[in-house]
Write a protein that holds these residues in place. Structure first.
Motif, PDB file in Angstrom:
ATOM      1  N   SER A 358     -58.951 -63.911-106.458  1.00 41.14           N
ATOM      2  CA  SER A 358     -58.871 -65.086-105.577  1.00 41.14           C
ATOM      3  C   SER A 358     -60.223 -65.764-105.424  1.00 41.14           C
ATOM      4  N   SER A 359     -61.294 -64.963-105.408  1.00 40.96           N
ATOM      5  CA  SER A 359     -62.615 -65.564-105.192  1.00 40.96           C
ATOM      6  C   SER A 359     -63.048 -66.390-106.418  1.00 40.96           C
ATOM      7  N   LEU A 360     -62.423 -66.142-107.575  1.00 41.82           N
ATOM      8  CA  LEU A 360     -62.835 -66.871-108.796  1.00 41.82           C
ATOM      9  C   LEU A 360     -61.885 -68.012-109.150  1.00 41.82           C
ATOM     10  N   GLN A 361     -60.638 -67.895-108.636  1.00 41.34           N
ATOM     11  CA  GLN A 361     -59.626 -68.880-108.992  1.00 41.34           C
ATOM     12  C   GLN A 361     -60.043 -70.289-108.554  1.00 41.34           C
ATOM     13  N   ARG A 365     -60.926 -70.559-115.502  1.00 47.62           N
ATOM     14  CA  ARG A 365     -59.565 -70.234-115.937  1.00 47.62           C
ATOM     15  C   ARG A 365     -59.454 -68.704-115.943  1.00 47.62           C
ATOM     16  N   ILE A 366     -58.592 -68.201-115.047  1.00 45.04           N
ATOM     17  CA  ILE A 366     -58.565 -66.775-114.748  1.00 45.04           C
ATOM     18  C   ILE A 366     -57.274 -66.157-115.236  1.00 45.04           C
ATOM     19  N   GLU A 367     -57.345 -64.899-115.654  1.00 44.50           N
ATOM     20  CA  GLU A 367     -56.122 -64.117-115.823  1.00 44.50           C
ATOM     21  C   GLU A 367     -56.337 -62.775-115.142  1.00 44.50           C
ATOM     22  N   TYR A 368     -55.275 -62.301-114.509  1.00 45.88           N
ATOM     23  CA  TYR A 368     -55.342 -61.012-113.833  1.00 45.88           C
ATOM     24  C   TYR A 368     -54.459 -60.070-114.630  1.00 45.88           C
ATOM     25  N   ASP A 369     -55.008 -58.939-115.082  1.00 46.91           N
ATOM     26  CA  ASP A 369     -54.240 -58.060-115.969  1.00 46.91           C
ATOM     27  C   ASP A 369     -54.254 -56.614-115.470  1.00 46.91           C
TER      28      ASP A 369
END
Ligand code: ATP
Length: 430
Positions: A358-361, A365-369
């Motif tokens: 959340s702090s980077l979104q 362009r983020i992906e959480y895996d």
């Protein structure tokens, strides 16, 4: 090329269009990572061609335009390719300028004499299919800029020299689509029409050639050694062009056009002025001179840039004695710039990792895996889609409020406090 095509399908970049019905030659769909890549390309082009300048404005014109436009521009008569068909076994159609001799390159059968084939898709507006309702899907966006030239002049404060930029779909019924998304029948164009005073075209032409080449190298990170300029000889210039230079890339199938930069003189404004009987001249407010501006046009397809970027970035190397496939994408174009990966699926870890996400979104362009599989396996998946940075949340994170940044190319790792993570990533991404 086959390896890149397979990767783009396996990893969700590009799929054949309507594949469950057998697909259609020259049409492709973009999956989640392909969409992100294309959006990045479009945005970077817009940023450098429009937003960072004060002499270019944007336009969106329609995809469907009446036949008068194409009659005036010369497309009805000149936007043709010479077609030859095989009379032997395979019956394949060829673009005459792509074959040499009179034999079919596929089966050796005899070829018909060349006949001209217009590349525009035709349709009709309204219920009657007669010649008065004929329309065409645009094969380029450029004509929209010329047809709207007067509107832009009258409604904005532009002064020559200035440009009008447009991005959008274009359609060409190519005789031989192929080389994956290099030559499509439906594709996306990005075109700039840069209007100058007659006589100042040479200087502007040289300026845009250099400007566009640096964009590929400095902004998209494409290898300069695989790019070159190709100046068209006078005898093979298009009907509208005074001079044309292509920026070419060394594709696996040989050098091919990536972008074309054309000096179209005042051809387009002149023919539209004549046919529409509308004054398209420009009045210089300082000198009171009235003239038809000349135009320099850098034009490029988004799909063609996408395949260039993917081919340029593709690599196979060995990390920790294991072979890996990696896309060395520039962070500017990587579909995922930062992947956040918790070391395990334990609740405390995933909660902390989601907070980091959340702090980077919104900034990247983020992906959480957090899917199963070892951390190594997840890194390799990110390597394959070209993610330059993975941020790993481990058990120590809960104690020291720090995470590990793992770099794709060097696989080097560094420990960073969460509080300074976004700034450090901004520094790395540039
Ligand atoms: P060709 O002679 O190879 O058919 P062209 O010289 O007519 O092409 P332009 O009209 O100069 O092509 O097109 C401008 C740019 O649009 C090209 O540099 C390319 O990036 C892109 N482009 C053109 N045709 C296609 C296509 N069929 N599929 C994808 N991109 C295309």
């Amino acid at each position: 090329m086959e390896k890149v095509v397979a990767l783009t399908k396996r990893r969700g970049f590009i799929y054949p269009s309507s594949e469950i019905y057998g697909g259609m030659s020259g049409f492709y769909d973009y999956g989640p990572y392909g969409v992100a890549l294309k959006r990045a390309i479009r945005e970077l082009w817009w940023r450098h061609v429009v937003d960072l300048r004060d002499d270019v404005v944007g336009l969106e014109s329609t995809l469907v335009m009446p036949s008068e436009v194409w009659a005036a521009s010369g497309h009805l008569t000149n936007f043709v390719d010479p077609l030859r068909q095989c009379l032997g076994k395979c019956k394949k159609r060829w673009r005459a300028d792509h074959v040499s001799g009179d034999k079919c390159p596929e089966c050796g059968g005899p070829l018909t004499e060349p006949r001209l084939f217009n590349l525009m898709f035709k349709s009709h507006v309204g219920p009657l299919e007669d010649s008065s309702s004929e329309v065409y899907l645009r094969p380029e966006t450029a004509q929209g800029m010329f047809v709207d030239f007067r509107n832009v002049l009258g409604s904005t404060r532009v002064r020559v020299p200035f440009g009008i930029a447009q991005q959008g779909r274009a359609f060409r019924n190519e005789i031989t689509p192929g080389n994956f998304v290099f030559r499509l029948r439906e594709f996306e164009l990005m075109e700039l029409e840069y209007f100058v005073k007659p006589g100042q075209d040479d200087e502007s032409f040289r300026y845009w050639r250099d400007e566009r080449m640096s964009w590929y190298v400095d902004v998209l990170g494409i290898n300069r050694e695989r790019l070159r300029f190709y100046d068209h000889p006078k005898e093979s210039l298009s009907h509208y062009s005074k001079q044309t230079t292509d920026i070419e890339y060394e594709f696996p199938f040989g050098w091919g056009e990536l972008e074309g930069i054309a000096d179209r003189a005042d051809y387009d404004l002149r023919v539209h002025q004549e046919r529409s009987k509308t004054d398209l001249t420009y009045l210089d407010p300082e000198t009171n001179e009235r003239y038809l501006p000349w135009v320099i046009e850098p034009a490029v397809g988004v799909d063609r840039i996408a395949i260039t970027i993917l081919l340029d970035a593709y690599d196979e190397d060995v990390v920790n004695n294991e072979p890996r496939v990696v896309l060395h994408l520039h962070p500017n174009v990587a579909p995922v710039q930062v992947a956040v990966v918790p070391l395990s699926k334990k609740d405390e870890l995933t909660a902390a990792a989601r907070e980091v996400r959340s702090s980077l979104q919104g900034r990247f362009r983020i992906e959480y895996d957090q899917t199963g599989g070892s951390i190594g396996k997840r890194y390799r998946r990110q390597d394959e889609i070209g993610t330059p940075f993975c941020v790993t949340v481990d058990f120590e994170t809960l104690e020291d409020k720090a995470v590990t940044i793992r770099q794709r190319d060097s696989t080097q790792q560094e420990r960073v406090k969460i509080a300074g993570l976004a700034d450090r990533l901004t520094e790395l991404i540039g």
